[in-house]
Design a protein around this motif. Sequence first.
Motif, mmCIF file in Angstrom:
data_model
loop_
_atom_site.group_PDB
_atom_site.id
_atom_site.type_symbol
_atom_site.label_atom_id
_atom_site.label_comp_id
_atom_site.label_asym_id
_atom_site.label_seq_id
_atom_site.Cartn_x
_atom_site.Cartn_y
_atom_site.Cartn_z
ATOM 1 N N LYS A 90 0.544 -1.625 -0.066
ATOM 2 C CA LYS A 90 0.123 0.203 -0.149
ATOM 3 C C LYS A 90 0.921 1.512 0.455
ATOM 4 O O LYS A 90 0.717 2.028 -0.513
ATOM 5 C CB LYS A 90 -1.089 0.044 0.936
ATOM 6 C CG LYS A 90 -2.061 1.086 1.567
ATOM 7 C CD LYS A 90 -2.998 1.380 0.383
ATOM 8 C CE LYS A 90 -3.795 2.518 0.362
ATOM 9 N NZ LYS A 90 -4.212 2.823 -1.209
ATOM 10 N N SER A 122 2.316 1.664 -3.558
ATOM 11 C CA SER A 122 1.140 2.387 -4.387
ATOM 12 C C SER A 122 0.954 3.510 -3.960
ATOM 13 O O SER A 122 0.541 4.630 -4.588
ATOM 14 C CB SER A 122 -0.489 1.818 -4.236
ATOM 15 O OG SER A 122 -0.484 0.612 -4.584
ATOM 16 N N ASN A 123 1.068 3.827 -2.737
ATOM 17 C CA ASN A 123 0.899 5.197 -2.640
ATOM 18 C C ASN A 123 1.844 6.535 -2.984
ATOM 19 O O ASN A 123 1.673 7.636 -3.664
ATOM 20 C CB ASN A 123 1.105 5.870 -0.885
ATOM 21 C CG ASN A 123 -0.311 5.361 -0.183
ATOM 22 O OD1 ASN A 123 -1.522 5.567 -0.274
ATOM 23 N ND2 ASN A 123 -0.520 6.144 1.364
ATOM 24 N N SER A 183 3.719 5.856 -5.713
ATOM 25 C CA SER A 183 3.365 5.967 -7.509
ATOM 26 C C SER A 183 2.760 7.166 -7.924
ATOM 27 O O SER A 183 2.397 7.405 -9.191
ATOM 28 C CB SER A 183 3.351 4.479 -7.848
ATOM 29 O OG SER A 183 1.341 3.996 -7.628
ATOM 30 N N LYS A 184 1.632 7.074 -6.748
ATOM 31 C CA LYS A 184 0.624 8.266 -7.158
ATOM 32 C C LYS A 184 0.874 9.472 -7.500
ATOM 33 O O LYS A 184 1.009 10.591 -7.893
ATOM 34 C CB LYS A 184 -0.946 8.721 -6.097
ATOM 35 C CG LYS A 184 -1.490 7.451 -6.211
ATOM 36 C CD LYS A 184 -2.704 7.580 -4.880
ATOM 37 C CE LYS A 184 -3.915 6.186 -5.078
ATOM 38 N NZ LYS A 184 -3.384 6.184 -3.502
ATOM 39 N N VAL A 185 2.130 9.629 -5.984
ATOM 40 C CA VAL A 185 3.333 11.000 -6.364
ATOM 41 C C VAL A 185 4.915 11.186 -7.391
ATOM 42 O O VAL A 185 4.769 11.771 -8.427
ATOM 43 C CB VAL A 185 3.926 11.441 -4.982
ATOM 44 C CG1 VAL A 185 4.744 12.603 -5.411
ATOM 45 C CG2 VAL A 185 2.919 11.418 -4.035
ATOM 46 N N GLY A 241 4.859 8.698 -9.934
ATOM 47 C CA GLY A 241 4.359 6.972 -11.659
ATOM 48 C C GLY A 241 5.325 5.971 -11.020
ATOM 49 O O GLY A 241 5.648 5.404 -10.364
ATOM 50 N N HIS A 260 5.636 -0.288 -10.851
ATOM 51 C CA HIS A 260 3.586 -0.749 -10.056
ATOM 52 C C HIS A 260 2.955 -0.024 -12.092
ATOM 53 O O HIS A 260 3.418 0.845 -12.645
ATOM 54 C CB HIS A 260 3.878 1.286 -9.379
ATOM 55 C CG HIS A 260 2.480 0.489 -8.944
ATOM 56 N ND1 HIS A 260 1.301 1.805 -9.042
ATOM 57 C CD2 HIS A 260 2.026 0.573 -7.347
ATOM 58 C CE1 HIS A 260 0.811 1.348 -8.590
ATOM 59 N NE2 HIS A 260 0.666 0.474 -7.523
ATOM 60 N N SER A 269 -0.253 -3.833 -8.135
ATOM 61 C CA SER A 269 -0.450 -2.879 -8.599
ATOM 62 C C SER A 269 -1.133 -3.991 -10.275
ATOM 63 O O SER A 269 -2.230 -3.048 -10.894
ATOM 64 C CB SER A 269 0.071 -2.188 -9.312
ATOM 65 O OG SER A 269 1.287 -3.126 -9.561
ATOM 66 N N ASP A 290 -5.716 -4.166 -10.427
ATOM 67 C CA ASP A 290 -5.767 -2.711 -11.631
ATOM 68 C C ASP A 290 -7.548 -3.269 -12.171
ATOM 69 O O ASP A 290 -8.330 -3.789 -12.583
ATOM 70 C CB ASP A 290 -5.130 -3.222 -13.204
ATOM 71 C CG ASP A 290 -4.979 -2.208 -13.745
ATOM 72 O OD1 ASP A 290 -3.936 -1.869 -14.328
ATOM 73 O OD2 ASP A 290 -6.314 -2.695 -14.708
#
Length: 490
Positions: free
Chosen positions: A52, A55-56, A58-60, A62, A78, A393, A397
């Motif tokens: 998790k 994943s967090n 990757s939001k910032v 990429g 990711h 991821s 998806d």
Amino acid sequence: MDPLVVLVLCLSCLLILSAWRQRSGRGKLPPGPTPLPIIGNILQIDVKDISKSLSNFSKVYGPVFTVYFGMNPTVVLHGYEAVKEALIDMGEEFSGRGSHPVIDRISKGHGIIFSNGKRWKETRRFSLMTLRNLGMGKRTIEDRVQEEARCLVEELRKTNASPCDPTFFLCCATCNVICSIMFQNRFDYKDQNFLNLMEKISENNKYLSSPWMQICNNFPFLINYVPGLMNKFFKNTAYVKNYILERVKEHQESLDIHNPRDFVDCFLIKMEQEKHKQHLEFTFENVVITALDLFEAGTETTSTTLRYGLLLLLKHPEVTAKVQEEIERVVGRHRSPCMQDRSHMPYTDAVVHEIQRYIDLVPTNAPHAVTCDIKFRNYFIPKGTTVLTSLTSVLHDDKEFPNPELFDPGHFLDESGNFKKSDYFMPFSAGKRICVGEGLARMELFLFLTTILQNCTLKSLVDPKDLNITSIFNGLMYVPLSYQLCFIPV
Ligand code: HEM
Ligand SMILES: *[C@@H]1O[C@H](CO)[C@@H](O)[C@H](O)[C@H]1NC(C)=O
Ligand SMILES: *[C@@H]1O[C@H](CO)[C@@H](O)[C@H](O)[C@H]1NC(C)=O
Ligand SMILES: *[C@@H]1O[C@H](CO)[C@@H](O)[C@H](O)[C@H]1NC(C)=O
């Protein structure tokens, strides 16, 4: 000199060194959160839910980014595109295994899981070929799994429909399958040698997933400072290695090179054929570590998937009813399910896939390493850098699997109820390091689950609505909370 002064000096050196290493690498490696000296990004990562946290990030940052577990940079991939580009399109470059300082002390480069280079390639190729050949032999692997499935159901019947935690039975069953393939015979679930073997393997899995082990891996100089844990771990491993070695010696005495009975026989024959070669890959040391790898990789993964699968079936009685209807229609009551049945059982096939997708057993995959300096999407990744691929991821998806957080066999069915394949189905990883036991594990999941459901009705102790199907990350895998159920004979 005062020990304190020495300590302070050492720490400062480390600090400077790590800051320097991080700076000099940074322009080239993928971007990522700013690491602190020595501890890296550890404070920004929730160790109870690494996947998790990634994943967090990757939001910032990429789909391709760098995090520091301690002083070592780890490149994280990711999302399907990045994972596929690495593991499949650049399979060779990404086929290295990240180092595991604790296990490396045991395996010393042998076996499959933690080996690299030529030895990994040869041992892996041999193991895959042997599993395939045994699959076609006189006593096929399918025969062995079917036999175990029948024994498992017998044991479940002995619970007399009273509440039980299925963990023990499922561990026995999956461990026995590996025993049967490695050493020819299965064991009674009360056999003391067998119970000892299982106990050591499962204890070691506990140690492997403990926070101390993670810390020691990132700061290997600490290994000698937690002697209690390490000694137990090394002692258990020595026990299992010794057990395997004894069985190998037994096999050597009764070997008939024209009639290999099992994996160990095949290995001994290979050893004999290659003994004139200069660089020996097939040695006693290697057969023992390879066997150890198959036990470690093949027992708990499969049994946890089965245990979680049964919980999901309890939670979704309407799904279970459909599977049982399909078993009744295709297999009937008078013979055991076999692998040929699977192609006629699209719903059951979809359920087994959905169990594996939903539970996302190994969320960040086993760590890889790049085998040479490479360029990846305009970033530079130096040889030996650890690479984590987020299987979460891919398996969760939300375009490929709408509402990925819901358990829904429809994720693998088309409108007319046919089985629908997906390239995103990667619980076994992908590419050159893909799980060696994929075929075996999928056979076990299908045969064990269908044989259980052919003979038993699952009964929950509480209303299915109140069953908690959330997982906890044990350091290696997502596992279900413990639960009980009743197996009612049909
Ligand atoms: C549901 C059960 C299983 C799951 C989810 C699973 C998953 C995985 C995953 C994710 C990897 C890492 C792949 C990578 O590094 O890219 C792996 C590796 C491996 N698995 Fe499995 N596995 C399962 C069962 C088994 C079984 C039954 C065996 C025994 C034959 C086995 C043997 C191995 C071996 C030897 C490797 C190392 C491969 C290598 O490094 O080249 N696994 N598995
Ligand atoms: C991920 O981000 C969400 C939302 O910002 C936050 O609530 C959660 O705690 C984060 N999880 C982890 C494990 O870092
Ligand atoms: C499973 O059920 C079938 C049909 O009732 C029966 O023939 C078979 O013996 C049962 N298997 C086991 C292991 O009990
Ligand atoms: C399920 O268990 C988890 C972990 O123990 C807990 O945090 C969560 O609140 C539980 N959920 C429900 C619905 O009881």
